[in-house]
Design a protein around this motif. Structure first.
Motif, PDB file in Angstrom:
ATOM      1  N   GLU A  88       0.865  -1.175   0.000  1.00 48.15           N
ATOM      2  CA  GLU A  88       0.000   0.000   0.000  1.00 48.15           C
ATOM      3  C   GLU A  88       0.910   1.236   0.000  1.00 48.15           C
ATOM      4  O   GLU A  88       1.546   1.532   1.011  1.00 48.15           O
ATOM      5  N   PRO A  89       1.028   1.946  -1.113  1.00 52.81           N
ATOM      6  CA  PRO A  89       1.946   3.092  -1.175  1.00 52.81           C
ATOM      7  C   PRO A  89       1.315   4.343  -0.562  1.00 52.81           C
ATOM      8  O   PRO A  89       0.135   4.625  -0.779  1.00 52.81           O
ATOM      9  N   TYR A  90       2.111   5.085   0.196  1.00 51.64           N
ATOM     10  CA  TYR A  90       1.572   6.267   0.864  1.00 51.64           C
ATOM     11  C   TYR A  90       2.293   7.562   0.499  1.00 51.64           C
ATOM     12  O   TYR A  90       1.646   8.588   0.289  1.00 51.64           O
ATOM     13  N   SER A  91       3.611   7.525   0.418  1.00 51.78           N
ATOM     14  CA  SER A  91       4.313   8.793   0.210  1.00 51.78           C
ATOM     15  C   SER A  91       5.683   8.570  -0.408  1.00 51.78           C
ATOM     16  O   SER A  91       6.366   7.583  -0.109  1.00 51.78           O
ATOM     17  N   LEU A  92       6.073   9.497  -1.296  1.00 51.96           N
ATOM     18  CA  LEU A  92       7.427   9.544  -1.829  1.00 51.96           C
ATOM     19  C   LEU A  92       8.188  10.618  -1.065  1.00 51.96           C
ATOM     20  O   LEU A  92       7.705  11.733  -0.905  1.00 51.96           O
ATOM     21  N   VAL A  93       9.374  10.273  -0.599  1.00 55.36           N
ATOM     22  CA  VAL A  93      10.188  11.209   0.170  1.00 55.36           C
ATOM     23  C   VAL A  93      11.552  11.345  -0.495  1.00 55.36           C
ATOM     24  O   VAL A  93      12.222  10.341  -0.763  1.00 55.36           O
ATOM     25  N   SER A  94      11.945  12.577  -0.789  1.00 52.55           N
ATOM     26  CA  SER A  94      13.266  12.856  -1.350  1.00 52.55           C
ATOM     27  C   SER A  94      14.122  13.494  -0.272  1.00 52.55           C
ATOM     28  O   SER A  94      13.789  14.548   0.261  1.00 52.55           O
ATOM     29  N   THR A  95      15.221  12.830   0.073  1.00 52.09           N
ATOM     30  CA  THR A  95      16.085  13.362   1.116  1.00 52.09           C
ATOM     31  C   THR A  95      17.527  12.986   0.850  1.00 52.09           C
ATOM     32  O   THR A  95      17.826  11.852   0.462  1.00 52.09           O
ATOM     33  N   HIS A  96      18.425  13.952   1.003  1.00 54.51           N
ATOM     34  CA  HIS A  96      19.859  13.744   0.848  1.00 54.51           C
ATOM     35  C   HIS A  96      20.209  13.081  -0.492  1.00 54.51           C
ATOM     36  O   HIS A  96      21.059  12.192  -0.574  1.00 54.51           O
ATOM     37  N   GLY A  97      19.510  13.523  -1.548  1.00 56.56           N
ATOM     38  CA  GLY A  97      19.834  13.046  -2.885  1.00 56.56           C
ATOM     39  C   GLY A  97      19.276  11.687  -3.244  1.00 56.56           C
ATOM     40  O   GLY A  97      19.590  11.150  -4.311  1.00 56.56           O
ATOM     41  N   LEU A  98      18.449  11.094  -2.385  1.00 54.66           N
ATOM     42  CA  LEU A  98      17.859   9.788  -2.661  1.00 54.66           C
ATOM     43  C   LEU A  98      16.339   9.870  -2.542  1.00 54.66           C
ATOM     44  O   LEU A  98      15.813  10.682  -1.781  1.00 54.66           O
ATOM     45  N   TRP A  99      15.655   9.007  -3.289  1.00 51.10           N
ATOM     46  CA  TRP A  99      14.197   8.927  -3.243  1.00 51.10           C
ATOM     47  C   TRP A  99      13.788   7.655  -2.515  1.00 51.10           C
ATOM     48  O   TRP A  99      14.354   6.584  -2.755  1.00 51.10           O
ATOM     49  N   TYR A 100      12.774   7.796  -1.640  1.00 47.78           N
ATOM     50  CA  TYR A 100      12.271   6.655  -0.881  1.00 47.78           C
ATOM     51  C   TYR A 100      10.748   6.566  -1.004  1.00 47.78           C
ATOM     52  O   TYR A 100      10.068   7.593  -1.112  1.00 47.78           O
ATOM     53  N   LEU A 101      10.237   5.348  -0.970  1.00 44.78           N
ATOM     54  CA  LEU A 101       8.795   5.107  -0.919  1.00 44.78           C
ATOM     55  C   LEU A 101       8.443   4.609   0.476  1.00 44.78           C
ATOM     56  O   LEU A 101       9.013   3.620   0.956  1.00 44.78           O
ATOM     57  N   LEU A 102       7.517   5.304   1.129  1.00 45.73           N
ATOM     58  CA  LEU A 102       6.974   4.845   2.407  1.00 45.73           C
ATOM     59  C   LEU A 102       5.696   4.073   2.103  1.00 45.73           C
ATOM     60  O   LEU A 102       4.773   4.610   1.477  1.00 45.73           O
ATOM     61  N   ALA A 103       5.648   2.806   2.506  1.00 40.90           N
ATOM     62  CA  ALA A 103       4.500   1.953   2.177  1.00 40.90           C
ATOM     63  C   ALA A 103       4.236   0.981   3.317  1.00 40.90           C
ATOM     64  O   ALA A 103       5.099   0.721   4.164  1.00 40.90           O
ATOM     65  N   TYR A 104       3.016   0.447   3.319  1.00 41.14           N
ATOM     66  CA  TYR A 104       2.656  -0.606   4.267  1.00 41.14           C
ATOM     67  C   TYR A 104       2.655  -1.921   3.501  1.00 41.14           C
ATOM     68  O   TYR A 104       2.000  -2.051   2.458  1.00 41.14           O
ATOM     69  N   ASP A 105       3.386  -2.910   4.023  1.00 41.19           N
ATOM     70  CA  ASP A 105       3.484  -4.216   3.376  1.00 41.19           C
ATOM     71  C   ASP A 105       2.534  -5.183   4.086  1.00 41.19           C
ATOM     72  O   ASP A 105       2.824  -5.630   5.204  1.00 41.19           O
ATOM     73  N   PRO A 106       1.393  -5.505   3.476  1.00 42.07           N
ATOM     74  CA  PRO A 106       0.430  -6.409   4.141  1.00 42.07           C
ATOM     75  C   PRO A 106       1.006  -7.796   4.423  1.00 42.07           C
ATOM     76  O   PRO A 106       0.648  -8.420   5.425  1.00 42.07           O
TER      77      PRO A 106
END
Length: 316
Positions: free
Chosen positions: A174-192
């Motif tokens: 379940e994808p919730y948010s894309l976060v860009s920090t310190h030159g890298l991209w991350y996906l915050l998600a819930y893994d059922p």
């Protein structure tokens, strides 16, 4: 923007463009009007060529359908400047192949900006100097777009994920948010499947694809950016070390901007303790050299041996 189009309808159009689907009652509440007024405004948009569809549900809703017949995108003043700023900062190199496309889009936007916005835009453009992050992994813009759409539409996302060790796993989250920090991209998600929140490096995601299955949103585990920062800081590395550096925390951040704030502890105005973590001894060695200051190091013997080898190579 057309002078005969009421401001309320522009606001309605902006809302329809921002989300896949809107309940009629929520649109009415956002606009401060009755449901009947919303229906009348929707009919006016249809007459102007905007393909607005009615959706089924308890109270019914609306969706702006994309297609070849969709009239030009309309932006309010703040949105236009926000897009311009985003295009200007796209040259940091974190997204693969985006620089040239961003510059072309920026040139087109400059041509259509209202006269009243051009001085404001010019001031912002002259003040921004993008910093290219040459060593950071690049992200596929198509992958970013697929993930962002799934976040917006609250739709389960499937993809292949490569771990730091190179192991490839199939994920459905379940994808919730894309976060860009310190030159890298991350996906915050819930893994059922794992029944827990997970943070994924986007440059390690491949074959991202929507599933067309929606999900009921969960309450986020606090601020998304802060959660990602904590998850990254807690990531176990093969090698770790702590250095007491004869420089202020501000000086260390200036020399190593990619360091997470949680890895630097100020001792006083002239000293700080820096935590390092990496799967490569050479990565830590490079960061220590980049400190540009004297330090005492607490680390594994293999790191100290590696630093001695590096020192012998550098000294005449």
């Amino acid at each position: 923007m057309s002078k005969d189009m009421p401001a309320r309808m522009l606001r309605l159009l902006s809302l329809l463009q921002s989300r896949r689907e809107w309940p009629g009652a929520e649109l009415a509440d956002r606009l401060g009007v009755s449901g009947r007024t919303v229906r009348r405004d929707v009919e006016r948009l249809r007459e102007l060529g905007y393909p607005v569809e009615g959706t089924t549900g308890t109270a019914g809703g609306y969706r702006l359908v994309s297609g070849q017949d969709l009239p030009p995108l309309l932006l309010d003043d703040d949105e236009a400047v926000a897009v311009a700023v985003s295009l200007l900062t796209a040259a940091d190199g974190t997204v693969s192949g985006l620089v040239d496309s961003a510059l072309r889009a920026l040139a087109k936007l400059q041509q259509i900006l209202p006269v009243r916005l051009r001085p404001r835009f010019t001031a912002v453009a002259e003040a921004i100097t993008p910093v290219t992050r040459g060593r950071q992994p690049r992200v596929d813009p198509a992958t970013l777009a697929v993930i962002a759409t799934a976040c917006r539409d609250e739709e389960l996302l499937a993809f292949e994920h490569r771990s730091r060790s190179g192991a490839l796993t199939s994920r459905r989250v379940e994808p919730y948010s894309l976060v860009s920090t310190h030159g890298l991209w991350y996906l915050l998600a819930y893994d059922p499947d794992r029944r827990d929140w997970r943070t994924f490096r986007v440059d390690r995601i491949t074959e991202a694809r929507p599933t067309r299955w929606g999900f009921t949103p969960r309450e986020l585990p606090g601020d998304a950016t802060a959660h990602v920062a904590r998850a990254v800081a807690a990531t176990p590395y093969r090698y770790t070390a702590r250095a007491t550096v004869r420089a202020s925390a501000e000086e260390v951040f200036a020399r190593l901007p990619a360091l997470l704030p949680s890895r630097v502890e100020a001792v006083d105005g002239r000293t700080c303790v820096v935590g390092f973590g990496a799967d490569s001894l050479n990565t830590i060695a490079v960061e220590l050299v980049a400190l540009g200051a004297d330090f005492t190091l607490d680390g594994p013997p293999e790191l100290l041996d590696h630093l001695r080898v590096v020192a012998r190579r550098l000294l005449p």
